[in-house]
Design an enzyme around this catalytic site. Structure first.
Site, mmCIF file in Angstrom:
data_model
loop_
_atom_site.group_PDB
_atom_site.id
_atom_site.type_symbol
_atom_site.label_atom_id
_atom_site.label_comp_id
_atom_site.label_asym_id
_atom_site.label_seq_id
_atom_site.Cartn_x
_atom_site.Cartn_y
_atom_site.Cartn_z
ATOM 1 N N HIS A 332 0.826 -1.208 0.000
ATOM 2 C CA HIS A 332 0.000 0.000 0.000
ATOM 3 C C HIS A 332 0.857 1.253 0.000
ATOM 4 O O HIS A 332 2.052 1.228 0.348
ATOM 5 C CB HIS A 332 -0.963 0.008 1.193
ATOM 6 C CG HIS A 332 -0.310 0.149 2.527
ATOM 7 N ND1 HIS A 332 0.082 1.362 3.061
ATOM 8 C CD2 HIS A 332 0.021 -0.784 3.462
ATOM 9 C CE1 HIS A 332 0.619 1.173 4.255
ATOM 10 N NE2 HIS A 332 0.599 -0.123 4.516
ATOM 11 N N CYS A 350 3.649 -4.538 6.469
ATOM 12 C CA CYS A 350 3.231 -4.336 5.084
ATOM 13 C C CYS A 350 4.407 -3.931 4.209
ATOM 14 O O CYS A 350 5.491 -3.607 4.691
ATOM 15 C CB CYS A 350 2.155 -3.256 5.023
ATOM 16 S SG CYS A 350 0.590 -3.755 5.782
#
Length: 428
Positions: A332, A350
């Site tokens: 992301h 992430c």
């Protein structure tokens, strides 16, 4: 198939009728050539026609069987047969479509039979003498059962997916282990070009299929589950058949190296972009292994207060999120870490990229695209996402309910180049 069977069977019938007519004429013409006792001369013969060399027997369903599952196939044996045909008709004489199994020992209808209906199966075996031998079995299917299991697919018709996309089939009730082989026999995958692959049970309610190598770019893939009327244990039966047709898009493959803090993106084998990243810090490391993009969210909110508590939890608006694991690892955009991307790991697990790179990735990837992360402190746990490619082929084969049989002539055609492949269709 039925037309070809009729063509095979009917001419033989006409020949038999014609032969009988010629024999009658011959007897009439030679009736005067008898002795005084009216007996034919010995050279005429007069014995019965020899029996066919071939033979056929239907073992299932047995003749006059009742309450036969609507999923039934026709199981038979033949002897000395050079040609075998199978025909199934209902009481009104309407033929049922179907085809012979690869082993030539059974025949499967194209779909579930009607409930509470009488059918007649006919197996015709013809030997090198040209004489057909037939076996028949008339049976009646069961009444529609009350307990039915729904079968569903994660993918829908005409969807374009990445080269790492597993085919995912789910059942809304657990399938007992003793029944999974029967279910798997009714699950077929056809790809163009042909590619070697196998089904793998990840749980009693979910089974997936992947090829031995990534899907070939531009492939068309069709998969089918003939579950209608199929026994699935404890009086439960499959509710209906399921079929899905999909297409494989461009081969977009992402590789992240923790050592260099870079993501390399290839498309159909050629490097198209290198992206600085920030992975999980030591307390919350990213997982090393091969994952697949599960879902894409243009905008979302990460809320970890329930998981991490009021001291460590956070609630953050996120752009260009692509889920990789059920545990919460995503690719992301992270504008707050752009200064560390390419040099320091600061995320909660992430793969952080810049806003511009997050936008580019979101537009150029699709569900099913694979990503491999290397060199982090934690290994990816199988089952935490679509981890089908995190297992070796030998490991994956062990999840099949049927023994694995490599194809006799695996396809060796090359993967089409990028000029012949469709552009990925991102989802919003």
């Amino acid at each position: 198939m039925r037309a070809s069977q009729d063509q095979l069977i009917r001419p033989r019938g006409r020949r038999r009728v014609l032969a009988a007519g010629l024999l009658a004429v011959a007897l009439a013409l030679t009736s005067a050539c008898t002795d005084d006792g009216g007996k034919p001369s010995s050279w005429q013969g007069g014995g019965e026609s020899p029996a066919p060399k071939a033979a056929a027997t239907i073992s299932e369903p047995a003749a006059d069987a009742k309450d036969v599952p609507a999923s039934t196939g026709i199981t038979f044996t033949t002897k000395d047969a050079e040609e075998t045909t199978v025909e199934l008709k209902d009481a009104a004489g309407k033929a049922v479509e179907g085809k012979l199994a690869a082993d030539g020992k059974s025949w499967l209808p194209a779909g579930a039979l009607a409930y509470g209906t009488s059918y007649t199966a006919t197996v015709t075996a013809t030997g090198d003498d040209g004489r057909p031998a037939t076996a028949t079995s008339t049976f009646t299917t069961m009444a529609k059962p009350d307990k039915q299991i729904r079968v569903s697919s994660f993918l829908g018709d005409n969807q374009v997916v990445g080269v790492g996309m597993p085919l995912i089939v789910k059942f809304d009730r657990a399938v007992p282990e003793d029944y999974r082989d029967d279910v798997q026999r009714r699950m077929t995958v056809t790809s163009t070009p042909a590619q070697e692959g196998i089904w793998h049970w990840v749980s009693p309610t979910e089974v997936r299929y992947r090829p031995k190598e990534f899907w070939k770019t531009g492939s068309t893939v069709s998969y089918r589950v003939q579950a209608g009327g199929l026994p699935m244990g404890s009086g439960w039966y499959g509710r209906a058949d399921l079929s899905v047709d999909i297409k494989i898009g461009a081969a977009v493959v992402m590789t992240v190296d923790n050592k260099t803090k870079r993501m390399t993106v290839t498309r159909n084998g050629a490097v198209v972009k290198t992206i600085p990243v920030s992975l999980g810090k030591k307390s919350t490391p990213s997982s090393s292994g091969t994952m697949v993009v599960i879902e894409k969210l243009r905008k979302t909110v990460f809320d970890t207060f329930e998981e991490l508590g009021p001291e460590d939890g956070y609630r953050t608006k996120i752009d260009f999120a692509q889920r990789l694991t059920w545990g919460g690892e995503f690719i992301h955009a992270a504008p707050w870490s752009e200064g560390q991307q390419g040099s320091v790991n600061v995320s909660h697990g992430c793969v952080n990229v810049s806003m511009a790179n997050g936008d580019w990735l979101f537009r150029n990837t699709q569900i099913g695209d694979p990503i491999t992360v290397k060199g982090t402190e934690r290994k990816l746990q199988n089952g935490n996402g679509w981890t089908d490619w995190n297992m070796s082929w030998d490991e994956y084969v062990k999840g099949s309910a049927l023994p694995y049989e490599p194809p006799a002539d695996p396809d060796t055609s090359p993967t089409p180049d990028g000029a012949d492949t469709p552009t990925p269709t991102p989802t919003a």
